[in-house]
Structure formats: structure tokens, C-alpha cells
Design an enzyme around this catalytic site. Sequence first.
Site, PDB file in Angstrom:
ATOM      1  CE  LYS A 232     -11.031  -0.706  -1.299  1.00 39.85           C
ATOM      2  NZ  LYS A 232     -10.927  -1.738  -0.290  1.00 39.85           N
TER       3      LYS A 232
ATOM      4  CE  LYS B 205      -4.409  -1.760   1.481  1.00 38.09           C
ATOM      5  NZ  LYS B 205      -5.559  -1.675   2.362  1.00 38.09           N
TER       6      LYS B 205
ATOM      7  CE  LYS C 286      -5.804  -8.560  -1.966  1.00 34.24           C
ATOM      8  NZ  LYS C 286      -6.066  -7.971  -0.652  1.00 34.24           N
TER       9      LYS C 286
HETATM   10  P1  ADP Z   1      -9.676  -4.905   0.203  1.00 31.20           P
HETATM   11  O1  ADP Z   1      -8.628  -5.961   0.471  1.00 31.20           O
HETATM   12  O2  ADP Z   1     -10.478  -5.131  -1.002  1.00 31.20           O
HETATM   13  O3  ADP Z   1      -9.132  -3.529   0.353  1.00 31.20           O
HETATM   14  P2  ADP Z   1     -10.590  -5.098   2.921  1.00 31.20           P
HETATM   15  O4  ADP Z   1      -9.185  -4.848   3.289  1.00 31.20           O
HETATM   16  O5  ADP Z   1     -11.582  -4.246   3.621  1.00 31.20           O
HETATM   17  O6  ADP Z   1     -10.759  -5.003   1.362  1.00 31.20           O
HETATM   18  O7  ADP Z   1     -10.927  -6.623   3.175  1.00 31.20           O
HETATM   19  C1  ADP Z   1     -12.078  -7.116   3.793  1.00 31.20           C
HETATM   20  C2  ADP Z   1     -11.986  -8.618   3.912  1.00 31.20           C
HETATM   21  O8  ADP Z   1     -11.978  -9.210   2.612  1.00 31.20           O
HETATM   22  C3  ADP Z   1     -10.710  -9.124   4.593  1.00 31.20           C
HETATM   23  O9  ADP Z   1     -11.039 -10.223   5.426  1.00 31.20           O
HETATM   24  C4  ADP Z   1      -9.845  -9.565   3.459  1.00 31.20           C
HETATM   25  O10 ADP Z   1      -8.935 -10.577   3.843  1.00 31.20           O
HETATM   26  C5  ADP Z   1     -10.877 -10.100   2.495  1.00 31.20           C
HETATM   27  N1  ADP Z   1     -10.409 -10.066   1.094  1.00 31.20           N
HETATM   28  C6  ADP Z   1     -10.042  -8.964   0.398  1.00 31.20           C
HETATM   29  N2  ADP Z   1      -9.686  -9.314  -0.873  1.00 31.20           N
HETATM   30  C7  ADP Z   1      -9.838 -10.661  -0.948  1.00 31.20           C
HETATM   31  C8  ADP Z   1      -9.647 -11.628  -1.995  1.00 31.20           C
HETATM   32  N3  ADP Z   1      -9.253 -11.276  -3.208  1.00 31.20           N
HETATM   33  N4  ADP Z   1      -9.904 -12.928  -1.723  1.00 31.20           N
HETATM   34  C9  ADP Z   1     -10.339 -13.322  -0.488  1.00 31.20           C
HETATM   35  N5  ADP Z   1     -10.544 -12.463   0.542  1.00 31.20           N
HETATM   36  C10 ADP Z   1     -10.298 -11.153   0.321  1.00 31.20           C
END
Ligand code: ADP
Length: 351
Positions: free
Chosen positions: A221, A114, A218
Site C-alpha cells: 500500500k 520500515k 512486493k
Molecule cells: P501490508 O504488508 O500491506 O502493510 P499487513 O502487514 O497488514 O499489510 O499484511 C496483512 C497480510 O497480508 C499478511 O499476512 C501479509 O503477509 C500479507 N501480505 C501483504 N502484502 C502481501 C503481498 N504483496 N503478497 C502476499 N501477501 C501479502
Amino acid sequence: MKPRLLSGIQPSGKLHLGNYLGALKNFVDLQNSGKYECYFFIADLHSLTEEFNPKEKSKQVLELMADFLAAGLDPKKSVIFQQSQIPAHSELAFILNTLTPMGELERMTQFKDKSLNPNTPSSKAIEQSSNRTSPNVGLFTYPTLMAADIILYDAKFVPTGDDQDQHLELTRTLVRKFNSKFPARRSLGEGGGNPFIEPQGLHTDIPRVMSLGDPLKKMSKSKPETCLFIDDSPEVIESKIKRAVTDSDSVVKFDPDKKPAISNLLKIYSSLSGQSVKELEHDFSGKTYSDFKSSLAKLVVDHFSKYRAKKKSLLAKPKSLALSLNTGSKKAAKVAEKKMAEVKKKIGLAL
Ligand code: ADP
Ligand code: TRP
């Protein structure tokens, strides 16, 4: 007494299939299993570490609350709360910072990833002024705030995607450190309290949903075109799935090493439909990727149609969403404040 389970999601935009299959769907299943005392929260403080618009933030908080409820979280079964409403989170995070060597935080992969992302606030400002990037300190101490979130509630289980494993490992290290530096001293009559609990992660069978554009990355967003948002319209879902990259041959077969793209799609299909990957391979034998993708698109559209309608009706009543979240925050605050008082006693801050 049931073991406590806790997890949070940042309110920073729309939820995607990775968030749903890696985390939210599991929250609902775990809640409904009846085996845990569940706490789920909106990690709004964490979300300030990335670029945001203050006019949007409260909307994002309510939208995530609507996502939680639309997916099936139930305030009667789980405590659902907003992190920033409970000052103990930031308070304990600071104390944990004093136990954390800088080096431990410097090696966190999420921090490294990040801080290279130009969406983080200070990196943007500094980049403009001096062409150098320097991530904000909140991003650096993100994992200690996450550790505080978990420790405050004595959470034994923490369901997340596998990208959070390193943060959980750090939480365990901090728990051990705290417990050895500040052992229970009940015998001395000094208000020992209970030691912190080492939390354990819980993963779904699809803890890392991969990007539709690159099956080795992965789903995130940060690349909206290769990411399926739960709120995407049926047309957008169909078009994104149609354009998803596929492997060189055209056999619908699960082989993560040689065929990572179709394997990712198969896992998504299996997780949403409840059919095993083996069954799907059988059903689609002799069919093309295009047949498979059309069927997957229909499945995704159908799966989220009720969800979308429920979310829309919840969002039409923002006051009731806020009320429900505030009620949850009050309940959570009681638990957190008690723990914080215990912590202060242990470290000698209570007079
Ligand atoms: P992002 O990773 O999209 O910024 P968050 O950090 O708020 O979103 O993640 C929220 C939840 O979703 C966490 O438990 C994270 O581990 C899970 N998560 C995010 N991306 C993935 C993915 N590609 N596959 C599985 N779980 C995910
Ligand atoms: N860091 C988590 C994520 O990015 C969100 C989060 C914050 C969290 N605090 C937490 C998850 C505590 C589990 C427990 O997804």
C-alpha cells in the site's frame, strides 16, 4: 481436538490484492475447511508503529472487521477479535522482549525496510528536528508482540504472506528459549502448565503478490498507484491493470525468471478464477497482453463486486460490527488470560 490456527491483519487502510490473495482469502478457506479451531484478529497495536490519525483509527478497525466479514469470515465459526482489547498481548510481549537479544530484532528485514520509510512516526519527527532518522521502539519490538499474539493462543498454524516468515522463525526461537528456560515443573507441584507450541506458517500458492509497477517488488500500500485495492472502483481497477508493466515480447506465458510481469498477472488470474496457469496459457495463446489485461480487469471487478456491496451494507451498521468484535474479544480474552496466568506461574511472578 482440532489444532488451533491464528492470524492477524493491521487496520491501517484499505486491503489490497496482496493482503487478499496472500492472507484473507486463505483465512476464509481454512475456516471453512472445518479442520482448525480458528482465531483471527485485528492487529491494532501493531498498526500504531506507523503514522496514523487517532480520529481515523477506530474507523479503520471497524472497516477491517467489515472486510473480514465481507470476505466470508464468520463469527459463528471463528473467534474474531481486537488485539488491543486483550492486555495479555502487551504483557507477554514485554516478557518475550526480555528473552530477545537486540541483535535478533536488528536483523529483521521488515524492521530494516520500515525504519527507512518516512511514514513511521518517530522517524518523521526526528527527521524534521535533526535530519536524522530513528525508528520508533514499537517498530523494533513489533516481532515480539507478534510472537506473543501467537503463543498466547497455542496456535499451531499461522497463515500469512511470505513476508512474515522471518517473524515466525523468531517466534519459534522464542518458544524454544522459553521452554528450555522455564520447563514444565508439574512433577514438583509448582504449576508447570503446558510448554509453548512451535507455530508453523501456512502459505497460499501466491504468497507474494508483486507490484503492478515493478514485478520484482512486493505489492504494497506504500505505492497506491501500483497496488490494486479491493475497494477500488471498477474504473480504477481497469485503469491500473491497463497501465501495469509488461515484459518485452507479447506472449501470454508463465516464466517467472524471464517474464516476471505477465507471470505475476497470470498467478493473480489463476488464483481468482480457479483456472490453472496452464489452462490460461492455452486460452490466451495467440492473444495479446491487452486482451489478457481486459479479461483480468473484468475478473477482478466481478470477483469483488459482491464483496464491495456486502462491505458497504456492513459498514452501514457500525454498532453491530463493534458488538460482534467485542463479543469475539471477550472469548479470546478468556484463552489469553489463562495462558498468561500459566506464564506468570512458570516464571515465578505468581504469589
Ligand atoms: P501490508 O504488508 O500491506 O502493510 P499487513 O502487514 O497488514 O499489510 O499484511 C496483512 C497480510 O497480508 C499478511 O499476512 C501479509 O503477509 C500479507 N501480505 C501483504 N502484502 C502481501 C503481498 N504483496 N503478497 C502476499 N501477501 C501479502
Ligand atoms: N505482522 C503481521 C503483518 O504485518 C500482522 C500480525 C500481527 C500477525 N500479529 C500476528 C500475523 C500474528 C499472524 C500472527 O501482516
